[in-house]
Design a protein around this motif. Structure first.
Motif, PDB file in Angstrom:
ATOM      1  N   LEU A   1       0.828  -1.207   0.000  1.00  0.00           N
ATOM      2  CA  LEU A   1       0.000   0.000   0.000  1.00  0.00           C
ATOM      3  C   LEU A   1       0.866   1.262   0.000  1.00  0.00           C
ATOM      4  CD1 LEU A   1      -2.798  -1.046   2.521  1.00  0.00           C
ATOM      5  CD2 LEU A   1      -3.072  -0.643   0.067  1.00  0.00           C
ATOM      6  N   PHE A   2       1.966   1.217   0.745  1.00  0.00           N
ATOM      7  CA  PHE A   2       2.878   2.354   0.805  1.00  0.00           C
ATOM      8  C   PHE A   2       3.439   2.669  -0.574  1.00  0.00           C
ATOM      9  CE2 PHE A   2       7.320   3.776   1.133  1.00  0.00           C
ATOM     10  CZ  PHE A   2       7.159   4.971   1.827  1.00  0.00           C
ATOM     11  N   PHE A   3       3.936   1.658  -1.272  1.00  0.00           N
ATOM     12  CA  PHE A   3       4.511   1.898  -2.600  1.00  0.00           C
ATOM     13  C   PHE A   3       3.445   2.370  -3.586  1.00  0.00           C
ATOM     14  CE2 PHE A   3       7.974  -1.007  -1.113  1.00  0.00           C
ATOM     15  CZ  PHE A   3       9.018  -0.117  -1.305  1.00  0.00           C
ATOM     16  N   SER A   4       2.231   1.871  -3.443  1.00  0.00           N
ATOM     17  CA  SER A   4       1.156   2.315  -4.313  1.00  0.00           C
ATOM     18  C   SER A   4       0.879   3.806  -4.130  1.00  0.00           C
ATOM     19  CB  SER A   4      -0.112   1.499  -4.025  1.00  0.00           C
ATOM     20  OG  SER A   4      -1.216   2.018  -4.741  1.00  0.00           O
ATOM     21  N   GLY A   5       0.714   4.237  -2.883  1.00  0.00           N
ATOM     22  CA  GLY A   5       0.468   5.645  -2.617  1.00  0.00           C
ATOM     23  C   GLY A   5       1.658   6.524  -2.958  1.00  0.00           C
ATOM     24  N   LEU A   6       2.836   5.975  -2.778  1.00  0.00           N
ATOM     25  CA  LEU A   6       4.070   6.708  -3.061  1.00  0.00           C
ATOM     26  C   LEU A   6       4.164   7.069  -4.540  1.00  0.00           C
ATOM     27  CD1 LEU A   6       6.854   7.229  -1.379  1.00  0.00           C
ATOM     28  CD2 LEU A   6       7.687   5.338  -2.774  1.00  0.00           C
ATOM     29  N   ILE A   7       3.949   6.089  -5.405  1.00  0.00           N
ATOM     30  CA  ILE A   7       4.074   6.311  -6.850  1.00  0.00           C
ATOM     31  C   ILE A   7       2.885   7.084  -7.396  1.00  0.00           C
ATOM     32  CG2 ILE A   7       4.253   5.165  -9.088  1.00  0.00           C
ATOM     33  CD1 ILE A   7       6.790   5.041  -7.404  1.00  0.00           C
ATOM     34  N   ALA A   8       1.692   6.810  -6.887  1.00  0.00           N
ATOM     35  CA  ALA A   8       0.524   7.579  -7.335  1.00  0.00           C
ATOM     36  C   ALA A   8       0.675   9.053  -6.975  1.00  0.00           C
ATOM     37  CB  ALA A   8      -0.754   7.009  -6.715  1.00  0.00           C
ATOM     38  N   GLY A   9       1.316   9.328  -5.837  1.00  0.00           N
ATOM     39  CA  GLY A   9       1.523  10.713  -5.418  1.00  0.00           C
ATOM     40  C   GLY A   9       2.552  11.429  -6.269  1.00  0.00           C
ATOM     41  N   ASP A  10       3.572  10.711  -6.748  1.00  0.00           N
ATOM     42  CA  ASP A  10       4.613  11.314  -7.582  1.00  0.00           C
ATOM     43  C   ASP A  10       5.342  10.192  -8.316  1.00  0.00           C
ATOM     44  OD1 ASP A  10       6.649  12.651  -8.788  1.00  0.00           O
ATOM     45  OD2 ASP A  10       7.544  13.471  -6.962  1.00  0.00           O
TER      46      ASP A  10
ATOM     47  N   ALA B   1      12.198   6.494 -10.212  1.00  0.00           N
ATOM     48  CA  ALA B   1      13.621   6.563 -10.535  1.00  0.00           C
ATOM     49  C   ALA B   1      14.473   6.291  -9.296  1.00  0.00           C
ATOM     50  CB  ALA B   1      13.959   7.928 -11.131  1.00  0.00           C
ATOM     51  N   VAL B   2      14.026   6.777  -8.140  1.00  0.00           N
ATOM     52  CA  VAL B   2      14.741   6.531  -6.887  1.00  0.00           C
ATOM     53  C   VAL B   2      14.672   5.047  -6.539  1.00  0.00           C
ATOM     54  CG1 VAL B   2      14.885   7.126  -4.437  1.00  0.00           C
ATOM     55  CG2 VAL B   2      14.181   8.861  -6.095  1.00  0.00           C
ATOM     56  N   ILE B   3      13.483   4.471  -6.653  1.00  0.00           N
ATOM     57  CA  ILE B   3      13.303   3.047  -6.351  1.00  0.00           C
ATOM     58  C   ILE B   3      14.154   2.195  -7.282  1.00  0.00           C
ATOM     59  CG2 ILE B   3      11.629   1.153  -6.389  1.00  0.00           C
ATOM     60  CD1 ILE B   3       9.507   3.199  -5.505  1.00  0.00           C
ATOM     61  N   ARG B   4      14.149   2.521  -8.556  1.00  0.00           N
ATOM     62  CA  ARG B   4      14.921   1.767  -9.551  1.00  0.00           C
ATOM     63  C   ARG B   4      16.410   1.797  -9.221  1.00  0.00           C
ATOM     64  NH1 ARG B   4      17.993   2.860 -13.979  1.00  0.00           N
ATOM     65  NH2 ARG B   4      17.830   1.450 -15.792  1.00  0.00           N
ATOM     66  N   ASN B   5      16.931   2.980  -8.958  1.00  0.00           N
ATOM     67  CA  ASN B   5      18.348   3.124  -8.649  1.00  0.00           C
ATOM     68  C   ASN B   5      18.725   2.354  -7.390  1.00  0.00           C
ATOM     69  OD1 ASN B   5      20.575   4.768  -7.032  1.00  0.00           O
ATOM     70  ND2 ASN B   5      20.939   5.140  -9.200  1.00  0.00           N
ATOM     71  N   ALA B   6      17.901   2.490  -6.341  1.00  0.00           N
ATOM     72  CA  ALA B   6      18.186   1.817  -5.076  1.00  0.00           C
ATOM     73  C   ALA B   6      18.094   0.301  -5.221  1.00  0.00           C
ATOM     74  CB  ALA B   6      17.221   2.306  -4.001  1.00  0.00           C
ATOM     75  N   TYR B   7      17.135  -0.165  -6.002  1.00  0.00           N
ATOM     76  CA  TYR B   7      16.958  -1.609  -6.186  1.00  0.00           C
ATOM     77  C   TYR B   7      18.161  -2.199  -6.914  1.00  0.00           C
ATOM     78  CZ  TYR B   7      14.268  -5.942  -6.686  1.00  0.00           C
ATOM     79  OH  TYR B   7      13.825  -7.233  -6.587  1.00  0.00           O
TER      80      TYR B   7
ATOM     81  N   CYS C   1      15.979  -6.617 -15.229  1.00  0.00           N
ATOM     82  CA  CYS C   1      15.009  -6.012 -16.150  1.00  0.00           C
ATOM     83  C   CYS C   1      15.193  -4.492 -16.226  1.00  0.00           C
ATOM     84  CB  CYS C   1      13.586  -6.352 -15.717  1.00  0.00           C
ATOM     85  SG  CYS C   1      13.131  -8.079 -15.979  1.00  0.00           S
ATOM     86  N   PHE C   2      15.386  -3.852 -15.080  1.00  0.00           N
ATOM     87  CA  PHE C   2      15.568  -2.404 -15.069  1.00  0.00           C
ATOM     88  C   PHE C   2      16.781  -2.006 -15.912  1.00  0.00           C
ATOM     89  CE2 PHE C   2      13.601  -2.261 -10.538  1.00  0.00           C
ATOM     90  CZ  PHE C   2      12.339  -2.442 -11.072  1.00  0.00           C
ATOM     91  N   LEU C   3      17.890  -2.718 -15.724  1.00  0.00           N
ATOM     92  CA  LEU C   3      19.107  -2.397 -16.461  1.00  0.00           C
ATOM     93  C   LEU C   3      18.973  -2.737 -17.948  1.00  0.00           C
ATOM     94  CD1 LEU C   3      21.720  -3.691 -13.873  1.00  0.00           C
ATOM     95  CD2 LEU C   3      21.562  -1.340 -14.686  1.00  0.00           C
ATOM     96  N   THR C   4      18.420  -3.900 -18.233  1.00  0.00           N
ATOM     97  CA  THR C   4      18.304  -4.339 -19.627  1.00  0.00           C
ATOM     98  C   THR C   4      17.409  -3.408 -20.422  1.00  0.00           C
ATOM     99  OG1 THR C   4      18.632  -6.647 -18.960  1.00  0.00           O
ATOM    100  CG2 THR C   4      17.649  -6.263 -21.121  1.00  0.00           C
ATOM    101  N   GLN C   5      16.324  -2.954 -19.820  1.00  0.00           N
ATOM    102  CA  GLN C   5      15.435  -2.055 -20.557  1.00  0.00           C
ATOM    103  C   GLN C   5      16.144  -0.752 -20.937  1.00  0.00           C
ATOM    104  OE1 GLN C   5      12.104  -0.037 -18.670  1.00  0.00           O
ATOM    105  NE2 GLN C   5      10.777  -0.731 -20.313  1.00  0.00           N
ATOM    106  N   GLY C   6      16.986  -0.247 -20.044  1.00  0.00           N
ATOM    107  CA  GLY C   6      17.735   0.963 -20.367  1.00  0.00           C
ATOM    108  C   GLY C   6      18.608   0.778 -21.595  1.00  0.00           C
TER     109      GLY C   6
END
Length: 403
Positions: free
Chosen positions: A105-114, A119-125, A175-180
């Protein structure tokens, strides 16, 4: 006077924004350190909730069915817990389920809000996956005598408790890296290529059949969906050429690794689709089949973690485990949650929007993990609930942008 006040407010807002981003990065990046209990991930989730709850979370109305399914799933778990409430492991199981739902729920509200927070999540992951892979490789090659702690089964696992979970965790970062690279949008290409190689090596030396198939499915989906949906013919050509190049490079490196006898022996053992513990009346598949008639007679399930007391082992199938541990209410709610998530994810990746590429990068590994759930219990995998929450957040952001 008013100008000074406005300047102070702008400075305060900027500092808060930076604190939010930093806390979010640390929270997601801590996902590589799982062996400690409670782990940094739990503590940093509380920190992230504290800095985002005052201002930063926004739940789109489209997420209401998602929230309702999560609540009913956990209500089923609590109801199933009552007859075995004296079992501390069962209590912990339900508490972890509640925590996983809260993070989704946190990640859902986080991304819906902005949505730019992705990009932050992707980099950290990606950073977490690199750290996890380095630790796994250190253990596998017994650097500093750490094999006993970081590769106790002679399979890379690092600071995870299990090589199967460790290796599946790496797939989303791949997947994140390959898509880039596929889309030609990868910055810091040398670092990204090194990260891709390190994560790929960690995945291979974990010797997890499920994770290998998981990665193959996720990366195939990623390439196919990007190829079919991208409007640029030049980019589609790039995708074809890069896929061929990646396949050749990966095959070459795997063949080199298999030239070592110890690696070849373990690979031959792990590459079997069905091992001795899978078949037979009391094997993994036999237990799953034998449990179905019993579960049909138990509306409240067996109780959290009670499947192992009846059959001797965990079911290794999340769709059976949710009915055993959460009863019919929890099981049906979980199935509904998964079906709705795949449906809204599919709708989101087909819509032209600013968030389409992010949605594709999340959708592919998420679907691959859901498919892997047929052969392993995934209801407490942090990265699965992260991907599910982000998917719902991107769906809400896409819907709002179109409206």
């Amino acid at each position: 006077m008013s100008a000074i006040s406005s300047e102070r407010m702008d400075g305060t807002a900027l500092s808060w924004w930076q604190a939010q981003r930093a806390t979010l990065w640390l929270f997601v990046a801590s996902g590589w350190l799982v062996a400690i209990e409670p782990s940094p991930y739990e503590f940093l989730f509380l920190a992230a909730a504290m800095v985002f709850l005052p201002v930063g979370l926004r739940f789109h109305p489209t997420a209401l069915p998602f929230a309702a399914a999560l609540v009913l799933y956990n209500v089923g778990g609590i109801a199933s817990l009552v007859p075995v409430a004296e079992d501390s492991d069962a209590l912990l199981f339900v508490a972890i389920s509640l925590f996983m739902g809260a993070t989704a729920l946190f990640f859902s509200g986080l991304i819906a809000g902005d949505p730019t927070r992705f990009a932050v999540i992707r980099n950290a992951y990606i950073w977490a996956a690199v750290m996890a892979s380095i630790c796994g490789l250190i253990g596998y090659f017994d650097v500093g005598g750490l094999r006993g702690s970081w590769a106790p089964m002679y399979r890379a696992q690092g600071l995870f408790k299990d090589p199967n979970v460790f290796s599946a965790f790496l797939v989303a970062a791949l997947c994140f890296l390959t898509q880039g690279f596929l889309l030609g949008e990868q910055r810091h290409r040398l670092w990204s290529a090194m990260a891709l190689c390190i994560i790929g090596a960690g995945l291979f030396f974990a010797f997890s059949r499920g994770a290998w198939i998981n990665a193959a499915v996720a990366l195939t989906l990623l390439a196919a969906i990007n190829f079919l949906l991208h409007p640029s013919g030049k980019t589609r050509t790039r995708i074809v050429l890069l896929v061929c190049g990646i396949c050749i490079a990966a095959t070459t490196l795997i063949l080199f690794a298999l030239s070592f006898e110890s690696t070849r022996t373990l690979f031959a053992e792990r590459a079997n689709l069905i091992n001795y513990y899978d078949g037979g009346e009391t094997g993994r598949f036999g237990n799953q089949l034998n449990s179905l008639p019993l579960l049909l007679q138990l509306p409240n399930g067996m109780g959290p973690l009670q499947f192992r007391t009846v059959f001797g082992n965990d079911p290794h199938n999340v769709f059976i485990n949710v009915f055993a541990s959460n009863g019919w209410l929890g099981g049906l709610s979980f199935l509904l949650l998964i079906a709705m998530t795949i449906w809204i994810g599919w709708k989101t990746i087909l819509r032209r929007s600013l968030f389409q590429q992010q949605a594709i990068a999340v959708f592919c590994p998420m679907v691959a993990i859901i498919l892997q759930s047929i052969q392993i219990d995934t209801e407490h995998w942090r990265h699965l609930f992260l991907l599910i929450g982000v998917m719902w957040g991107l769906h809400g952001a896409t819907t709002e942008a179109r409206q």
